[in-house]
Write an enzyme that holds these catalytic residues in place. Structure first.
Site, PDB file in Angstrom:
ATOM      1  N   GLY A   1      32.268 -37.809  46.161  1.00  6.10           N
ATOM      2  CA  GLY A   1      31.360 -37.162  47.291  1.00  6.10           C
ATOM      3  C   GLY A   1      31.259 -37.924  48.593  1.00  6.10           C
ATOM      4  O   GLY A   1      30.452 -37.348  49.318  1.00  6.10           O
ATOM      5  N   SER A   2      32.341 -38.714  48.865  1.00  6.09           N
ATOM      6  CA  SER A   2      32.073 -39.521  50.115  1.00  6.09           C
ATOM      7  C   SER A   2      32.286 -38.694  51.194  1.00  6.09           C
ATOM      8  O   SER A   2      31.644 -38.912  52.498  1.00  6.09           O
ATOM      9  CB  SER A   2      32.773 -40.841  50.033  1.00  6.09           C
ATOM     10  OG  SER A   2      34.129 -40.667  50.327  1.00  6.09           O
ATOM     11  N   ASN A   3      33.210 -37.878  51.248  1.00  9.48           N
ATOM     12  CA  ASN A   3      33.626 -37.010  52.335  1.00  9.48           C
ATOM     13  C   ASN A   3      32.572 -35.980  52.463  1.00  9.48           C
ATOM     14  O   ASN A   3      32.069 -35.690  53.352  1.00  9.48           O
ATOM     15  CB  ASN A   3      34.914 -36.009  52.216  1.00  9.48           C
ATOM     16  CG  ASN A   3      36.005 -36.868  52.228  1.00  9.48           C
ATOM     17  OD1 ASN A   3      36.499 -36.988  53.574  1.00  9.48           O
ATOM     18  ND2 ASN A   3      36.841 -37.417  51.410  1.00  9.48           N
TER      19      ASN A   3
ATOM     20  N   LYS B   1      40.140 -29.138  40.450  1.00 12.61           N
ATOM     21  CA  LYS B   1      40.498 -27.872  39.875  1.00 12.61           C
ATOM     22  C   LYS B   1      40.993 -26.889  40.856  1.00 12.61           C
ATOM     23  O   LYS B   1      40.701 -26.887  42.026  1.00 12.61           O
ATOM     24  CB  LYS B   1      39.419 -27.300  39.274  1.00 12.61           C
ATOM     25  CG  LYS B   1      38.704 -27.994  38.226  1.00 12.61           C
ATOM     26  CD  LYS B   1      39.513 -27.928  37.058  1.00 12.61           C
ATOM     27  CE  LYS B   1      38.872 -29.139  35.861  1.00 12.61           C
ATOM     28  NZ  LYS B   1      39.569 -29.278  34.895  1.00 12.61           N
TER      29      LYS B   1
ATOM     30  N   ILE C   1      41.470 -23.391  42.669  1.00 12.86           N
ATOM     31  CA  ILE C   1      40.640 -22.529  42.887  1.00 12.86           C
ATOM     32  C   ILE C   1      40.802 -20.832  42.225  1.00 12.86           C
ATOM     33  O   ILE C   1      42.026 -20.425  42.619  1.00 12.86           O
ATOM     34  CB  ILE C   1      40.266 -22.210  44.315  1.00 12.86           C
ATOM     35  CG1 ILE C   1      40.170 -23.533  45.061  1.00 12.86           C
ATOM     36  CG2 ILE C   1      39.260 -21.032  44.991  1.00 12.86           C
ATOM     37  CD1 ILE C   1      38.851 -24.165  44.715  1.00 12.86           C
TER      38      ILE C   1
ATOM     39  N   ASN D   1      40.306 -28.030  52.679  1.00 13.34           N
ATOM     40  CA  ASN D   1      40.676 -29.166  51.789  1.00 13.34           C
ATOM     41  C   ASN D   1      41.231 -30.379  52.776  1.00 13.34           C
ATOM     42  O   ASN D   1      41.753 -29.982  53.715  1.00 13.34           O
ATOM     43  CB  ASN D   1      41.686 -28.881  50.633  1.00 13.34           C
ATOM     44  CG  ASN D   1      41.645 -30.133  49.655  1.00 13.34           C
ATOM     45  OD1 ASN D   1      40.716 -30.693  49.278  1.00 13.34           O
ATOM     46  ND2 ASN D   1      42.923 -30.497  49.434  1.00 13.34           N
TER      47      ASN D   1
ATOM     48  N   HIS E   1      43.445 -33.999  52.145  1.00 15.87           N
ATOM     49  CA  HIS E   1      44.363 -34.641  51.403  1.00 15.87           C
ATOM     50  C   HIS E   1      44.709 -35.809  52.035  1.00 15.87           C
ATOM     51  O   HIS E   1      45.001 -36.016  53.267  1.00 15.87           O
ATOM     52  CB  HIS E   1      45.528 -33.636  51.238  1.00 15.87           C
ATOM     53  CG  HIS E   1      46.327 -34.387  50.219  1.00 15.87           C
ATOM     54  ND1 HIS E   1      46.209 -34.222  48.960  1.00 15.87           N
ATOM     55  CD2 HIS E   1      47.497 -35.084  50.383  1.00 15.87           C
ATOM     56  CE1 HIS E   1      47.271 -34.834  48.257  1.00 15.87           C
ATOM     57  NE2 HIS E   1      48.107 -35.537  49.245  1.00 15.87           N
TER      58      HIS E   1
ATOM     59  N   ASP F   1      47.499 -28.238  47.871  1.00 18.33           N
ATOM     60  CA  ASP F   1      48.092 -28.873  48.737  1.00 18.33           C
ATOM     61  C   ASP F   1      49.197 -28.090  49.946  1.00 18.33           C
ATOM     62  O   ASP F   1      49.936 -28.716  50.308  1.00 18.33           O
ATOM     63  CB  ASP F   1      48.723 -30.346  48.752  1.00 18.33           C
ATOM     64  CG  ASP F   1      47.613 -30.938  47.780  1.00 18.33           C
ATOM     65  OD1 ASP F   1      46.609 -30.932  48.099  1.00 18.33           O
ATOM     66  OD2 ASP F   1      48.033 -31.827  47.120  1.00 18.33           O
TER      67      ASP F   1
ATOM     68  N   GLU G   1      39.545 -40.121  56.944  1.00 21.07           N
ATOM     69  CA  GLU G   1      39.099 -38.703  56.115  1.00 21.07           C
ATOM     70  C   GLU G   1      37.769 -38.467  56.793  1.00 21.07           C
ATOM     71  O   GLU G   1      37.594 -37.172  57.132  1.00 21.07           O
ATOM     72  CB  GLU G   1      39.212 -38.899  54.711  1.00 21.07           C
ATOM     73  CG  GLU G   1      40.492 -39.198  54.056  1.00 21.07           C
ATOM     74  CD  GLU G   1      40.629 -38.936  52.690  1.00 21.07           C
ATOM     75  OE1 GLU G   1      39.695 -38.166  52.042  1.00 21.07           O
ATOM     76  OE2 GLU G   1      41.157 -39.790  51.917  1.00 21.07           O
TER      77      GLU G   1
HETATM   78  C1  GRF Z   1      39.707 -37.919  49.062  1.00 20.87           C
HETATM   79  O1  GRF Z   1      40.681 -39.175  49.104  1.00 20.87           O
HETATM   80  C2  GRF Z   1      40.338 -36.741  49.475  1.00 20.87           C
HETATM   81  O2  GRF Z   1      41.132 -36.807  50.232  1.00 20.87           O
HETATM   82  C3  GRF Z   1      40.899 -36.338  48.068  1.00 20.87           C
HETATM   83  O3  GRF Z   1      39.912 -36.651  47.020  1.00 20.87           O
HETATM   84  C4  GRF Z   1      39.262 -37.737  47.467  1.00 20.87           C
HETATM   85  C5  GRF Z   1      37.621 -37.580  47.377  1.00 20.87           C
HETATM   86  O4  GRF Z   1      36.985 -38.537  47.771  1.00 20.87           O
HETATM   87  N1  GRF Z   1      41.092 -34.844  47.981  1.00 20.87           N
HETATM   88  P1  GRF Z   1      35.394 -38.490  47.962  1.00 20.87           P
HETATM   89  O5  GRF Z   1      35.130 -37.746  46.495  1.00 20.87           O
HETATM   90  O6  GRF Z   1      35.090 -37.529  49.167  1.00 20.87           O
HETATM   91  O7  GRF Z   1      34.924 -39.573  48.305  1.00 20.87           O
END
Ligand code: GRF
Length: 199
Positions: A12-14, A91, A93, A107, A109, A150, A179
């Site tokens: 969940g870092s994003n 997963k 959608i 999303n 990527h 994607d 990201e």
């Molecule tokens: C990220 O690299 C994102 O691009 C991909 O999955 C990873 C998720 O990382 N879809 P986080 O859970 O957001 O840390």
């Protein structure tokens, strides 16, 4: 303010980067809900800590795929979510959520799509493929989500150089920082109207 709902399977870092941008006022949006297919996802814990409703929803909790799709859609709607943000969600959608939130599901990527995307291309597999292909640059893509992995409309891409001594881990770490910045920036542009999503 637009309301954000997240789908996340892991760390969940994003999601956290986006929540922090909202908390600091850099992003004029309210993160309200996170749903994870993985009850142990750090994303659920982080969501709770930051005041989001955090729900585990999976085939384990809802049985068949259609019931799960229906429940996830209902949860997003009950929380009056405007934009669904995928942040490491592993997963596909379901059709109901896709149609309820047509062109409103994003999303991120960790490559320059269409390169190194698609089925099986997630996490370290992406960065390993970039190194194996001898690429000198890779990057990050933010795109709309459709029924295939994607392959939705690309909203933004940002390039990251691959150094000669990079391995998948070092590359992943540099890409991840980009990201966090790019996802927040793209959301800001959607909210300000600089990026218009299709109707
Ligand atoms: C990220 O690299 C994102 O691009 C991909 O999955 C990873 C998720 O990382 N879809 P986080 O859970 O957001 O840390």
């Amino acid at each position: 303010m637009k309301r954000l709902g997240f789908l996340a399977s892991g760390r969940g870092s994003n999601m956290l980067a986006i929540i922090r941008a909202c908390e600091s006022g850099r992003l004029p949006a309210s993160p309200v809900l996170v749903i994870s297919n993985n009850p142990d996802a750090r994303a659920l814990q982080l969501g709770s800590e930051h005041g989001l409703e955090a729900l585990h929803m999976s085939r384990r909790t809802h049985g068949d795929a259609a019931a799960l799709d229906q429940a996830m859609t209902a949860a997003m709607q009950a929380h009056q979510v405007d934009l669904v943000i995928l942040a490491g969600y592993m997963k596909k959608i379901g059709p109901q959520l896709l149609s309820a939130y047509a062109h409103r599901i994003l999303n991120i990527h960790p490559s320059l799509l269409p390169k190194h995307g698609g089925r099986g291309m997630y996490g370290m597999h992406v960065h390993e493929a970039v190194i194996a292909a001898g690429e000198t640059e890779t990057g990050v893509t933010v795109h709309l989500v459709n029924a295939e992995y994607d392959s939705g409309d690309i909203l933004a891409r940002r390039t990251v150089s691959v150094a000669a001594d990079d391995d998948a881990e070092s590359l992943a770490a540099r890409v991840l920082e980009v990201e966090h910045r790019l996802y927040t920036e793209v959301l800001g542009k959607i909210l300000s109207g600089e990026i218009t999503l299709p109707e």
